[in-house]
Design a protein around this motif. Sequence first.
Motif, PDB file in Angstrom:
ATOM      1  N   PHE A  73     -24.607 -48.037  32.226  1.00 47.10           N
ATOM      2  CA  PHE A  73     -24.449 -48.710  33.517  1.00 47.10           C
ATOM      3  C   PHE A  73     -25.759 -49.307  34.025  1.00 47.10           C
ATOM      4  CE2 PHE A  73     -21.583 -44.929  33.559  1.00 47.10           C
ATOM      5  CZ  PHE A  73     -20.390 -45.607  33.380  1.00 47.10           C
ATOM      6  N   GLY A  74     -26.884 -48.754  33.614  1.00 46.70           N
ATOM      7  CA  GLY A  74     -28.190 -49.158  34.105  1.00 46.70           C
ATOM      8  C   GLY A  74     -29.081 -47.933  34.232  1.00 46.70           C
ATOM      9  N   GLN A  75     -30.372 -48.179  34.342  1.00 45.08           N
ATOM     10  CA  GLN A  75     -31.323 -47.072  34.435  1.00 45.08           C
ATOM     11  C   GLN A  75     -31.065 -46.259  35.704  1.00 45.08           C
ATOM     12  OE1 GLN A  75     -33.186 -47.346  31.729  1.00 45.08           O
ATOM     13  NE2 GLN A  75     -34.290 -45.409  31.907  1.00 45.08           N
ATOM     14  N   GLY A  76     -30.992 -44.931  35.547  1.00 48.19           N
ATOM     15  CA  GLY A  76     -30.774 -44.065  36.702  1.00 48.19           C
ATOM     16  C   GLY A  76     -29.351 -44.061  37.218  1.00 48.19           C
ATOM     17  N   GLN A  77     -28.417 -44.578  36.411  1.00 50.67           N
ATOM     18  CA  GLN A  77     -27.012 -44.622  36.826  1.00 50.67           C
ATOM     19  C   GLN A  77     -26.152 -43.867  35.811  1.00 50.67           C
ATOM     20  OE1 GLN A  77     -25.741 -48.597  38.405  1.00 50.67           O
ATOM     21  NE2 GLN A  77     -27.814 -49.183  37.784  1.00 50.67           N
ATOM     22  N   SER A  78     -25.146 -43.155  36.321  1.00 44.99           N
ATOM     23  CA  SER A  78     -24.365 -42.298  35.451  1.00 44.99           C
ATOM     24  C   SER A  78     -22.952 -42.152  36.008  1.00 44.99           C
ATOM     25  CB  SER A  78     -25.057 -40.928  35.325  1.00 44.99           C
ATOM     26  OG  SER A  78     -24.506 -40.170  34.275  1.00 44.99           O
ATOM     27  N   ASN A  79     -22.163 -41.270  35.378  1.00 43.42           N
ATOM     28  CA  ASN A  79     -20.805 -41.030  35.866  1.00 43.42           C
ATOM     29  C   ASN A  79     -20.354 -39.623  35.498  1.00 43.42           C
ATOM     30  OD1 ASN A  79     -20.392 -41.517  33.061  1.00 43.42           O
ATOM     31  ND2 ASN A  79     -18.261 -42.064  33.478  1.00 43.42           N
ATOM     32  N   TYR A  80     -19.285 -39.189  36.152  1.00 45.87           N
ATOM     33  CA  TYR A  80     -18.654 -37.902  35.848  1.00 45.87           C
ATOM     34  C   TYR A  80     -17.155 -38.071  36.023  1.00 45.87           C
ATOM     35  CZ  TYR A  80     -17.159 -33.035  36.240  1.00 45.87           C
ATOM     36  OH  TYR A  80     -16.522 -31.832  36.054  1.00 45.87           O
ATOM     37  N   ASP A 148     -12.841 -41.180  37.745  1.00 46.05           N
ATOM     38  CA  ASP A 148     -14.160 -41.617  37.280  1.00 46.05           C
ATOM     39  C   ASP A 148     -15.093 -41.823  38.474  1.00 46.05           C
ATOM     40  OD1 ASP A 148     -16.081 -42.400  35.400  1.00 46.05           O
ATOM     41  OD2 ASP A 148     -15.599 -44.518  35.669  1.00 46.05           O
ATOM     42  N   ILE A 149     -16.068 -40.933  38.619  1.00 44.27           N
ATOM     43  CA  ILE A 149     -17.026 -40.976  39.731  1.00 44.27           C
ATOM     44  C   ILE A 149     -18.337 -41.562  39.216  1.00 44.27           C
ATOM     45  CG2 ILE A 149     -18.200 -39.625  41.502  1.00 44.27           C
ATOM     46  CD1 ILE A 149     -16.068 -37.442  41.052  1.00 44.27           C
ATOM     47  N   ARG A 150     -18.854 -42.569  39.873  1.00 45.95           N
ATOM     48  CA  ARG A 150     -20.126 -43.193  39.491  1.00 45.95           C
ATOM     49  C   ARG A 150     -21.248 -42.707  40.410  1.00 45.95           C
ATOM     50  NH1 ARG A 150     -19.039 -47.964  36.534  1.00 45.95           N
ATOM     51  NH2 ARG A 150     -17.177 -47.508  35.287  1.00 45.95           N
ATOM     52  N   PHE A 151     -22.436 -42.539  39.826  1.00 50.30           N
ATOM     53  CA  PHE A 151     -23.602 -42.090  40.581  1.00 50.30           C
ATOM     54  C   PHE A 151     -24.760 -43.061  40.382  1.00 50.30           C
ATOM     55  CE2 PHE A 151     -21.364 -38.113  39.515  1.00 50.30           C
ATOM     56  CZ  PHE A 151     -21.185 -37.590  40.793  1.00 50.30           C
ATOM     57  N   ASP A 152     -25.525 -43.263  41.448  1.00 51.36           N
ATOM     58  CA  ASP A 152     -26.776 -44.005  41.376  1.00 51.36           C
ATOM     59  C   ASP A 152     -27.876 -43.042  41.806  1.00 51.36           C
ATOM     60  OD1 ASP A 152     -28.943 -45.681  41.483  1.00 51.36           O
ATOM     61  OD2 ASP A 152     -27.895 -47.299  42.526  1.00 51.36           O
ATOM     62  N   PHE A 153     -28.621 -42.522  40.816  1.00 49.90           N
ATOM     63  CA  PHE A 153     -29.620 -41.490  41.085  1.00 49.90           C
ATOM     64  C   PHE A 153     -30.991 -42.056  41.450  1.00 49.90           C
ATOM     65  CE2 PHE A 153     -26.863 -39.005  37.994  1.00 49.90           C
ATOM     66  CZ  PHE A 153     -26.257 -38.252  38.996  1.00 49.90           C
ATOM     67  N   ARG A 154     -31.140 -43.352  41.425  1.00 52.88           N
ATOM     68  CA  ARG A 154     -32.434 -43.933  41.770  1.00 52.88           C
ATOM     69  C   ARG A 154     -32.751 -43.624  43.233  1.00 52.88           C
ATOM     70  NH1 ARG A 154     -30.983 -49.937  40.001  1.00 52.88           N
ATOM     71  NH2 ARG A 154     -29.124 -49.244  41.148  1.00 52.88           N
ATOM     72  N   ASN A 155     -33.963 -43.156  43.475  1.00 56.53           N
ATOM     73  CA  ASN A 155     -34.428 -42.793  44.827  1.00 56.53           C
ATOM     74  C   ASN A 155     -33.717 -41.564  45.387  1.00 56.53           C
ATOM     75  OD1 ASN A 155     -36.171 -45.106  44.938  1.00 56.53           O
ATOM     76  ND2 ASN A 155     -34.371 -46.359  45.441  1.00 56.53           N
ATOM     77  N   LEU A 156     -33.034 -40.801  44.544  1.00 49.83           N
ATOM     78  CA  LEU A 156     -32.394 -39.560  44.981  1.00 49.83           C
ATOM     79  C   LEU A 156     -33.417 -38.429  44.910  1.00 49.83           C
ATOM     80  CD1 LEU A 156     -29.601 -38.216  45.732  1.00 49.83           C
ATOM     81  CD2 LEU A 156     -29.477 -37.584  43.318  1.00 49.83           C
ATOM     82  N   ASP A 157     -33.730 -37.818  46.053  1.00 49.59           N
ATOM     83  CA  ASP A 157     -34.715 -36.739  46.108  1.00 49.59           C
ATOM     84  C   ASP A 157     -33.985 -35.406  45.984  1.00 49.59           C
ATOM     85  OD1 ASP A 157     -36.782 -34.998  46.524  1.00 49.59           O
ATOM     86  OD2 ASP A 157     -37.457 -35.865  48.420  1.00 49.59           O
ATOM     87  N   LEU A 158     -34.210 -34.717  44.871  1.00 46.87           N
ATOM     88  CA  LEU A 158     -33.503 -33.467  44.616  1.00 46.87           C
ATOM     89  C   LEU A 158     -34.102 -32.273  45.345  1.00 46.87           C
ATOM     90  CD1 LEU A 158     -32.599 -33.866  40.844  1.00 46.87           C
ATOM     91  CD2 LEU A 158     -31.106 -34.066  42.827  1.00 46.87           C
ATOM     92  N   VAL A 159     -35.026 -32.522  46.271  1.00 44.99           N
ATOM     93  CA  VAL A 159     -35.394 -31.466  47.218  1.00 44.99           C
ATOM     94  C   VAL A 159     -34.160 -31.075  48.022  1.00 44.99           C
ATOM     95  CG1 VAL A 159     -36.660 -31.016  49.359  1.00 44.99           C
ATOM     96  CG2 VAL A 159     -37.854 -31.943  47.385  1.00 44.99           C
ATOM     97  N   GLU A 160     -33.322 -32.072  48.315  1.00 41.61           N
ATOM     98  CA  GLU A 160     -32.049 -31.800  48.990  1.00 41.61           C
ATOM     99  C   GLU A 160     -31.051 -31.247  47.978  1.00 41.61           C
ATOM    100  OE1 GLU A 160     -31.878 -32.064  52.195  1.00 41.61           O
ATOM    101  OE2 GLU A 160     -33.863 -32.980  52.318  1.00 41.61           O
ATOM    102  N   LYS A 161     -30.159 -30.385  48.450  1.00 42.25           N
ATOM    103  CA  LYS A 161     -29.135 -29.771  47.590  1.00 42.25           C
ATOM    104  C   LYS A 161     -27.858 -30.608  47.714  1.00 42.25           C
ATOM    105  CE  LYS A 161     -28.971 -25.393  48.677  1.00 42.25           C
ATOM    106  NZ  LYS A 161     -29.071 -24.193  49.526  1.00 42.25           N
TER     107      LYS A 161
END
Length: 346
Positions: A73-80, A148-161
Motif C-alpha cells: 500500500f505504501g511505506q508505513g501502511q498496512s492492513n488487518y 479488511d481494516i487499513r492502517f496508516d502508521f506514519r506519524n503514529l506515536d506508540l507512547v500512546e496505547k
Amino acid sequence: MKRNIKTFLSARPVCCYLIATITLSLSLVSCNDEWKDEQYEQYISFRAPLNDQGVTPVYVPYTRKNADGTPLFGQGQSNYQLPVIVSGSTHNSRNLTVLVAHDPDTLAALNWARFATRTELYFSDMWQYASCPTSVDIPAGQDVSLLDIRFDFRNLDLVEKWVLPLTVVDEGQIYQANPRKNYHKAMLRVFPFNDFSGDYSATGLTISVQGDANSTGLDKLRTYVVDDNTVFFYAGRFDESSPWRKNYKVYARFSGGSAGTVTFWCDNPEVEFKVNKEASYRMVESDDQTQPYLRYRNVIINNIDYDFADYTSSVGSKFYYNISGTLTLQRTINTQIPDEDQAIQW
C-alpha cells in the motif's frame, strides 16, 4: 380365568417387543429431525478474544509488503483482516450484509473500568489512523467473512496505547448480534512491528547509579516501532505503566541488513542522554531440530552503554544512571504460513 392369564403371559413378550420397536423408531425419527434443525441461535460475532486487559492484541507489519518485498500500500501502511463469524450448529443459509461501526463509547467505558482517574494509562482511540468498510458481506453457505481494516502508521506515536474499537450493528437488520458484549465488539490493541521491535530478553543488561559499584538488571525490555529500521524504548526501568514514560524515549536506528550498527539518541534534553560507545547488532537464524518448519530468528544487540538522568521520580532532584550490556530478541516463525504476521508465534 387361568386360561386368560396364561394367554396374556404368553403374549406379553410380543407386546413388549412391538412397543420397544415403535419407541425406537420414533426416537430415530426424532433425532434425524433435530439434526436438520438449528440447535443454537445464529448470531454475528467478531473473532477477537480479549486478554486480561480487556483488549485483543493485534500484530501488524509496519509496512505490508508484496512477495517481492515492495510495499503493498505504501511505506508505513498496512492492513488487518478481522474475521466476522456466523455462529450456530448449521451453516448460514442467507446472504447477509453485516454492518460495522466505530465504537468510542465502549472504549471510554473500558478505560474508566480499568484505570478510573489515571488518565495517563488510558487506551487511545486510533480511529484517525484506520479505515474500514462500514459493512461486510457473508454469502449463503459461508460462515466467515473478513473485514479488511487499513492502517496508516506514519506519524503514529506508540507512547500512546492505541486501540481500535468496533461493534456489530444489528438494529433493523435480518441478523442478530451475539448478545455477549465481548463477542459483538472488538477492542483491537494494535502493535505495528518491524524486524527489530518486540520484547527483548534484558537479563544481559545492567542498571547502576553513576558512582555506585552495585548494579541491578531487568527481565525484559519492550521496543516499539518508529519506522521500518527504527524503534524506541524507555530508558532504565521506565515502561508503559509509568506516567512519565514519554519523557524517556530512547530511539534506536538499525543500519539495516543481517548485521551492522545501532545508533541511539533521545530528543528530550532534560534526560541528558549520552552514548558511551557504538553499539552493534547481528541477526542469526536457525531451524528447530525436531520441528524443521519452525525457524528461530534472533536479533542480538551488543555494546549497549549509555547514561541518562531521571528528573521526574523525585521533585527537585536528578538521579544519574548508566545502562550497559546486551539485549536479545527471539522470534519463532512457522515457515509453512505465507503471511508474515500470522507466521510469527507471538
